[in-house]
Design an enzyme around this catalytic site. Structure first.
Site: not given
Ligand SMILES: [Zn+2]
Length: 359
Positions: A172
């Site tokens: 992320h």
């Molecule tokens: Zn994840």
């Protein structure tokens, strides 16, 4: 049963396209002084780990639903199975500021000197009150060792055909921003090192089978024809990053609580399809285990056996084509997760998809 009450609600927020620009990092050349590509003797197996991966934060880690020592617990479980007897694991160096600047902007790295920003990234609100010097040592340093582990695993995969970093897979985080327990963009950095050190590697595939969309590497590689991203994730959870989806070559969006039969069928079909379509020179396999039933963040219903079969399918398809593969453990922090990862590694070894014997 564990709860997720301390998870900061910003997890549901999506991110805007402009956050991906103005990254003054991403130079063409690597820093010559980097110590991430150390030589690893053949008496070391290409499983990368060191005890510094684990997070011990004054007991605060116990406030988090995550197992902050998952990485060490994978090793403990492998030892219990007698799989590491007489074997040496490859040990990485810590990624330095100079290494991280290859993929991160200076302003992003500076932002980590504020505890509130680290608290948002690791999703433990009280951490905002901890002095930053403590967070650097107890949280960010472990992450930097794991980043070093992913980069070293990239080198080992090219040399040995396969490698596993027991940590890493922070999918992320991109050049300008972290989030979702990801402070550094280790996947982007690993790809960057491979492309710069190995001229024969012209095409890279990222197989991202974590329960969440891998918006970090997607934002870093958007528009790149030499990077093929397969991403299979629960479409109803974080990060729902519409802009980043533009970087995905093969997107498989799952319904919540998808079960083994449908899941494994899709892994079979799409990993095969992707490999036939692109012919990569190396595969980065982001093997998140938050697809496991009971994970309150992943919200899928895959059994332990389903995870073992998933990893077997991926390794079988990639290795039968003689393509080097780097496995990263990524998300999945239930207390039982470490044992599942160890079981899966044991299965790969049993099926001769990896070779854990010393040479
Ligand atoms: Zn994840």
């Amino acid at each position: 049963m564990r709860t997720c009450t301390i998870v900061i609600p910003c997890k549901m927020a999506s991110v805007s396209p402009e956050e991906t620009v103005e990254n003054d990092a991403m130079p063409r050349e690597l820093a010559a002084e980097s110590k991430l590509y150390v030589d690893v003797g053949v008496d070391y197996i290409p499983i990368v780990y060191r005890d510094e991966y684990n997070i011990h934060l004054l007991g605060l880690e116990k406030l988090h639903p995550f197992d902050a020592c998952k990485w060490g617990n994978v090793i403990k479980n492998l030892k219990k199975k007698n799989l590491l007897k007489g074997l040496n694991l490859a040990t990485p160096n810590e990624a330095t500021e100079a290494d991280l600047r290859l993929v991160h902007s200076a302003s992003y790295l500076r932002s980590l000197k504020w505890s509130i920003n680290v608290a948002k990234i690791i999703e433990v609100a009280p951490v905002a009150l901890v002095p930053n010097i403590v967070l650097q040592k107890r949280v960010l340093k472990p992450f930097r060792y794991q980043v070093g582990g992913s980069v070293l695993a990239g080198k080992l995969a090219i040399e040995r055909g396969w490698s596993i970093n027991v940590g890493g897979g922070f999918h992320h985080c991109w050049g300008n921003k972290g989030g979702g327990f990801c402070a550094y963009a280790d996947i982007t950095l690993t790809v960057h090192f491979i492309l710069n050190h190995y001229p024969h590697v012209e095409r890279v595939m990222i197989l991202d089978l974590d329960a969440h969309q891998g918006n970090g590497h997607e934002r870093d590689f958007i528009g790149r024809k030499d990077i093929y991203i397969l991403d299979m994730y629960n479409k109803y959870i974080y990060p729902n990053d519409t802009y980043a989806k533009g970087a995905i070559s093969r997107k498989i969006e799952l319904f919540a609580y998808t079960e083994d039969e449908e899941y494994l069928d899709r892994v079979n079909v799409h990993v095969e399809g992707a490999l036939n379509e692109f012919s990569p020179h190396v595969v980065i396999y982001n093997a998140g285990t938050d697809i496991l039933e009971g994970d309150c963040l992943g919200l899928l219903s895959i059994t332990k056996q389903g995870i073992i079969e998933r990893d077997e399918i991926v390794f079988q398809k990639v290795r039968q084509r003689s393509i080097p593969i780097v496995m990263l453990t990524s998300g999945g922090y239930q207390r039982v997760t470490a044992a599942v990862i160890a079981d899966s590694i044991a299965n790969l070894n049993k099926k001769s998809l990896i070779d854990m014997s010393s040479h």
